[in-house]
Design an enzyme around this catalytic site. Structure first.
Site, PDB file in Angstrom:
ATOM      1  CB  SER A  54      -0.949  -0.031   1.201  1.00 54.11           C
ATOM      2  OG  SER A  54      -1.995   0.898   1.042  1.00 54.11           O
ATOM      3  CG  ASP A  76      -6.279  -2.848  -4.123  1.00 50.69           C
ATOM      4  OD1 ASP A  76      -7.117  -2.061  -3.651  1.00 50.69           O
ATOM      5  OD2 ASP A  76      -5.066  -2.804  -3.850  1.00 50.69           O
ATOM      6  CG  HIS A 120      -5.362  -2.643  -0.257  1.00 45.40           C
ATOM      7  ND1 HIS A 120      -4.652  -2.163  -1.339  1.00 45.40           N
ATOM      8  CD2 HIS A 120      -4.853  -1.983   0.821  1.00 45.40           C
ATOM      9  CE1 HIS A 120      -3.769  -1.266  -0.932  1.00 45.40           C
ATOM     10  NE2 HIS A 120      -3.865  -1.143   0.376  1.00 45.40           N
TER      11      HIS A 120
END
Length: 633
Positions: free
Chosen positions: A492, A578, A610
């Site tokens: 991320s 995602d 994600h």
């Protein structure tokens, strides 16, 4: 005598070396505990253990009770009557529930009934997808019904294109009964479409069962209002962030008392995770990050007295208090983790300051393992601040050896790096494969004051990158670090960090791994679903040419602008579903690396978001992660 000592030392050494170390396969055999609550008689903790099955590609669960003061766990087949149902009204007459309700016509077959085989989707605004699902016109609504068989549920949000529980992760904590059973308090962000995508303004709403009317209780606050509960004396309490669009704002405890909203944590320099009232209604206990851990705190509730509000840290140590379960006499029941141990249920005596571990779900497995050691290290940053860096050392660590070393880049970006236990980014597992792990509490992390946390916003590639490099450069001075075998990994924002470091690292790193990382800030702005996040952290849209802050972000802090400086192997991992950091981010990065002739690999999980949640996909993730490190480090 000396000969005997030598023999004993040799035996101990052989015993230590004969121990296993944590492997990806063992990690996914560990039990995962979640607490359902305290039994109705107050004598037992009721909990669930989920054990993943790689073969079946799912988790299997069993339920248990254990005495609140410790003892033998007992398996139970049914938990419905063991724990009080918080969705039943205090007077027992009604029960709450939630379900999806079709509100808008989005699908082609809804708009054109004669074309019932169409799978087209028609949108007139944003919020057309969120987290890992596309909006099909359905919204979560709260219902209540008489507490009897075959009672017809009543929708308290009829025809409203809004959600409660909140998407994507909200649950029944988003709706509660008032103590008098006359109203329902629920959380909702009553914005639709594009307005929804650019705002964090959730509010608490009160639905009156008699009048069938709804009132906004927190209309004056423009940020998040969440986690409503009532104190034992009937005062509505919740968590509040002040600023709209800032998902990582300071989270405070608010109590509505005699028409006033009292902020119990306003003058405390931290942010609250979760909270619970003491049985007498005189204190609120809460969990918050502090100096690389999560601890239990308490704050007094003064009412109308002149007594000062004081926040006190209750627990301390290198562990995380994750959640407050309940109180039992002088004890508080919590879940707790550290970097080497998954969550277990603990009892903490508030008077004696003593701990009792209630569950020992994975103790037998851990007893057979040689576990890593973790150390605190404080590094001076380039702007003269003191930064905590966790250093995790391999099992049976030998300071005379040289170890390959990983810089771990945390996601968030505003999330704490504490003594948590992940089943993917697992420090214990990384160290057990022979790597030293360096995990800095860089800018943007809770637990070091609000100023430290906020400094990362609009400065993604600034001081925080210096923090990373300060951390790895400091630890690399140690003789046990193989200076020519250092890698950087993260997901991320941590994945963004890897992409950015790849353009500025000056050959510090020999390999990179980026999972669902932001690569191109412009295309990220154009495809992510929660636009408020980019507006806040990047300063605005890339087309705002008169916005100096935004233009600096897109020009100076955009990894795609530094691909010409890439010269290091990189593994890029991406979830196909995602929508927070959409698939194009990983695709663009991989294509750039390939076309530049850089050794690279693209690991795609088409049906993961994600995160990586399915057991077999998780095993592939771990296998590819460590295979890449063996190839390149």
């Amino acid at each position: 005598m000396k000969r005997i000592v030598v023999i004993i030392i040799c035996i101990m050494s052989l015993s230590a070396s004969a121990q296993q170390v944590l492997s990806p396969e063992l990690l996914w055999k560990l039990g995962r505990v979640s607490v359902l609550g305290i039994s109705k008689d107050g004598k037992s903790v009721v909990y669930k253990i989920a054990i993943p099955s790689v073969e079946e590609n799912k988790s299997n669960s069993k339920f248990y009770t254990i005495p609140v003061n410790g003892g033998i766990a007992t398996e139970v087949k049914e938990t419905k009557d063991l724990v009080a149902d918080k969705n039943v009204s205090p007077d027992g007459k009604y029960i709450l529930s939630s379900q999806e309700v079709k509100i808008n016509k989005v699908l082609g077959k809804d708009i054109y009934p004669n074309l019932d085989k169409s799978n087209a989707q028609v949108y007139n605004s944003l919020d057309y997808r969120h987290w890992d699902t596309y909006n099909d016109g359905s919204h979560n609504h709260v219902f209540y019904a008489e507490n009897k068989d075959k009672a017809t549920p009543i929708d308290i949000m009829p025809n409203e294109p809004f959600d409660s529980p909140q998407k994507p992760h909200g649950g029944d904590e988003d709706f509660i009964w008032s103590p008098d059973s006359k109203s329902i308090i629920y959380v909702s962000k009553k914005k639709f479409g594009t307005e929804y995508a650019i705002s964090t303004n959730t509010d608490l709403y009160e639905y009156n069962l008699e009048t069938k009317t709804t009132k906004n209780l927190t209309e004056s606050n423009k940020g998040y209002d969440t986690n409503p509960t009532f104190s034992p004396t009937g005062n509505l309490t919740w968590l509040q962030m002040k600023r709209d669009g800032y998902e990582a704002d300071k989270n405070d405890i608010i109590v509505r008392f005699k028409g006033m909203d009292m902020n119990l944590t306003a003058n405390w320099d931290g942010s609250v995770d979760n909270f619970a009232w003491s049985a007498d209604g005189k204190k609120v206990y809460f969990v918050a990050a502090v100096d690389g851990t999560k601890q239990l705190f308490e704050v007094n509730f003064p009412g109308l007295t002149r007594i000062a509000i004081t926040v006190t840290q209750v627990t301390s140590g290198d562990f995380d208090v994750s959640d407050i379960v309940a109180f039992s006499g002088d004890n508080v029941i919590v879940t707790r983790t550290d970097m080497n141990h998954a969550a277990e249920i603990f009892l903490y005596n508030l008077k004696k300051k003593t701990w009792l571990q209630l569950t020992k779900i994975n103790d037998e497995t851990y007893s057979k393992l040689a576990l890593p050691k973790y150390e605190r290290r404080y590094v001076t940053t380039t702007d003269g601040k003191k930064m905590l860096v966790w250093v995790i050392l391999p099992p049976n660590f030998d300071k005379n050896k040289k170890y390959p070393t990983l810089l771990y880049c945390q996601g968030g970006p505003q999330s704490p790096l504490t003594q948590s236990y992940s089943f993917r980014w697992n420090f214990s597992l990384m160290a057990s494969q022979g790597y030293v792990v360096v995990a800095p509490n860089r800018r943007g992390m809770y637990g070091h004051g609000q100023e430290w946390n906020e400094q990362i916003s609009k400065d993604w590639g600034g001081q925080v990158m210096d923090d990373y490099l300060s951390a790895i450069d400091d630890v690399a001075k140690e003789s046990y670090v193989a200076k020519d075998r250092i890698g950087a990994v993260g997901a991320s924002y941590g994945g963004y960090s890897v992409f950015y470091l790849a353009g500025i690292h000056n050959n510090r790193f020999k390999t990179f791994i980026s999972h669902c990382g932001v690569f191109n800030l412009e295309s990220m702005y154009g495809t992510t679903e929660e636009v408020f996040f980019n507006n806040w952290d990047h300063g605005g849209a890339y087309w705002e040419k008169d916005n100096a802050v935004a233009q600096k972000t897109y020009a100076k802090f955009n990894p795609i602008n530094m691909v010409d400086k890439w010269n290091t192997p990189i593994l890029i991992i991406q979830g196909g579903k995602d929508y927070r950091v959409p698939i194009g981010q990983g695709q663009e990065a991989f294509q750039a690396a390939q076309l530049r002739g850089i050794k690279s690999r693209f690991l795609l999980f088409p049906d993961e978001n994600h995160w990586v949640l399915k057991p077999q996909n998780a095993q592939v993730w771990q296998s590819e992660f460590y295979k890449w490190l063996k190839e390149t480090l």
